[in-house]
Scaffold this active site. Structure first.
Site, PDB file in Angstrom:
ATOM      1  N   GLU A 175      41.309  41.439  54.366  1.00 22.58           N
ATOM      2  CA  GLU A 175      42.692  40.948  54.329  1.00 22.58           C
ATOM      3  C   GLU A 175      43.463  41.451  55.542  1.00 22.58           C
ATOM      4  O   GLU A 175      43.968  42.566  55.537  1.00 22.58           O
ATOM      5  CB  GLU A 175      43.383  41.434  53.056  1.00 22.58           C
ATOM      6  CG  GLU A 175      42.668  41.114  51.755  1.00 22.58           C
ATOM      7  CD  GLU A 175      43.103  42.067  50.642  1.00 22.58           C
ATOM      8  OE1 GLU A 175      44.305  42.075  50.306  1.00 22.58           O
ATOM      9  OE2 GLU A 175      42.249  42.803  50.107  1.00 22.58           O
ATOM     10  N   HIS A 229      51.445  43.064  46.115  1.00 20.94           N
ATOM     11  CA  HIS A 229      51.249  41.653  46.498  1.00 20.94           C
ATOM     12  C   HIS A 229      52.419  40.746  46.138  1.00 20.94           C
ATOM     13  O   HIS A 229      52.232  39.624  45.668  1.00 20.94           O
ATOM     14  CB  HIS A 229      49.966  41.113  45.853  1.00 20.94           C
ATOM     15  CG  HIS A 229      48.699  41.693  46.402  1.00 20.94           C
ATOM     16  ND1 HIS A 229      48.580  42.159  47.696  1.00 20.94           N
ATOM     17  CD2 HIS A 229      47.475  41.856  45.834  1.00 20.94           C
ATOM     18  CE1 HIS A 229      47.331  42.596  47.887  1.00 20.94           C
ATOM     19  NE2 HIS A 229      46.655  42.433  46.794  1.00 20.94           N
ATOM     20  N   HIS A 278      43.523  36.448  50.590  1.00 17.59           N
ATOM     21  CA  HIS A 278      42.815  37.381  49.705  1.00 17.59           C
ATOM     22  C   HIS A 278      41.486  36.820  49.178  1.00 17.59           C
ATOM     23  O   HIS A 278      41.124  37.041  48.020  1.00 17.59           O
ATOM     24  CB  HIS A 278      43.745  37.744  48.536  1.00 17.59           C
ATOM     25  CG  HIS A 278      43.490  39.093  47.930  1.00 17.59           C
ATOM     26  ND1 HIS A 278      42.287  39.446  47.355  1.00 17.59           N
ATOM     27  CD2 HIS A 278      44.288  40.171  47.811  1.00 17.59           C
ATOM     28  CE1 HIS A 278      42.365  40.681  46.891  1.00 17.59           C
ATOM     29  NE2 HIS A 278      43.579  41.150  47.161  1.00 17.59           N
TER      30      HIS A 278
END
Length: 341
Positions: A307, A98, A174
């Protein structure tokens, strides 16, 4: 005096009289989203905290934020692009996750526009990612706009332009959803349909192997609506897998149908539409005793993440759709969240 507000984590509101959304400039994080059930009763259907402090202190397992520059995992934090080798922080050993140690979710974004209520309330955030930030090449200008486009629909438009170098970009929103209400135990009784007939299977560290396999006849098959908990025991600690979205005949505003999530008790339904090739279906497997809004305690499977994204580790997999954006070109990623009851 200079305006200090842009350097301070805050929470902003969007309210169209039917749904209410609260979003922070810290990580462009959705902290609260309230929509009506079949009886018109509002409930907050996203996991999160009452104030910005816990997000800033790092207590949120990516609750509600936009992650980047590249969402999901990059194998061993390494890739090469245009003949140059790049090394990223290993923040989820042995991989980079991420965007690294301080990805876009941990930055204060500038508020570039905000209309709180009335017709089509919106908020636009801007962020400038410097060349070399978290190991990535090139400077990138990013914007994210959340708009309440109708009574129970929210649209998110994410755009990014690399200024001077080609660079990988794959943003993801997210949020952890629980349509019964954020404080309603777990999502195992929610039903989901995913418009993806293939997944990208993963290794022991949740990195795609490079294969693209059909879901038919496996616990990953959600091509027909099914309880999330029905086969979850067959996939280790839970789902954390990228689905290949492949439904061109289901379109809305040029976006393809990614998923339909529903909760029987409240009759709330979330239909998700997008324009990107993949969607990580994640069942909150690592959430463990997080104390959230109103002192609700979030445990394993307390929420589900949908996501939409480029495929994980695509930068190292030539057979995956490319996530490289050339200098001066524009990355565009749209999500449409359509609620009903």
């Amino acid at each position: 005096m200079a305006d200090q507000s842009k350097n301070t984590p805050q929470i902003f509101e969007l309210n169209n009289g039917t749904m209410q959304v609260k979003i922070s400039n810290y990580g462009t994080t959705i902290t609260s989203l309230s929509v009506p059930d079949k009886n018109g009763q509002l409930a907050d259907v996203v996991l999160g905290f009452d104030s910005v402090d816990p997000y800033v202190k790092g207590l949120a397992p990516y609750f509600g934020c936009i992650v980047g520059r590249v969402a999901n995992r990059i194998k061993e934090g390494k890739f090469s692009l245009n003949g140059v080798n790049y090394t990223l922080p290993i923040n989820k050993p042995p991989n980079s996750l991420h965007g690294g140690n301080k990805g876009f979710d941990k930055k204060i974004w500038e508020v570039a526009g905000h209309k709180k209520d009335g017709e089509k309330p919106f908020i636009t955030f801007k962020y400038h990612s410097a060349d070399g930030e978290e190991g990535y090449p090139g400077a990138v200008s990013v914007t994210a706009t959340y708009t309440l486009t109708s009574a129970t629909t929210m649209r998110l438009d994410m755009e990014a332009v690399p200024e001077n170098k080609d660079t990988p970009i794959s943003l993801a929103q997210h949020t952890y959803w629980n349509l019964a209400g954020h404080d309603s135990r777990n999502i195992l009784d929610h039903k989901i349909q995913i418009w993806g007939s293939h997944i990208t299977p993963v290794d022991e560290y949740t990195v795609p192997t490079g294969e693209i396999l059909p879901v038919k006849g496996t616990p990953f098959d959600f091509t027909e609506e099914k309880r999330i908990g029905e086969s979850i025991g067959e996939v280790g600690i839970g789902y954390d897998h990228n689905y290949v979205l492949d439904c061109p005949d289901q379109e809305k505003d040029g976006l393809k149908h990614a998923a339909k999530l529903s909760n029987g008790a409240s009759s709330r339904v979330l239909n998700l539409w997008t324009n990107v090739p993949g969607m990580q279906f994640y069942t909150g497997n690592y959430v463990n005793g997080v104390v959230g809004k109103g002192n609700a305690v979030y445990g394993k499977h307390a929420g589900v993440c949908l996501e939409t994204q480029g495929f994980p580790n695509a930068i190292n997999q030539s057979n995956f759709p490319s996530v490289v954006v050339k200098a001066g070109e524009k990355y565009q990623h749209t999500m449409l969240f359509e609620f009903s009851a």
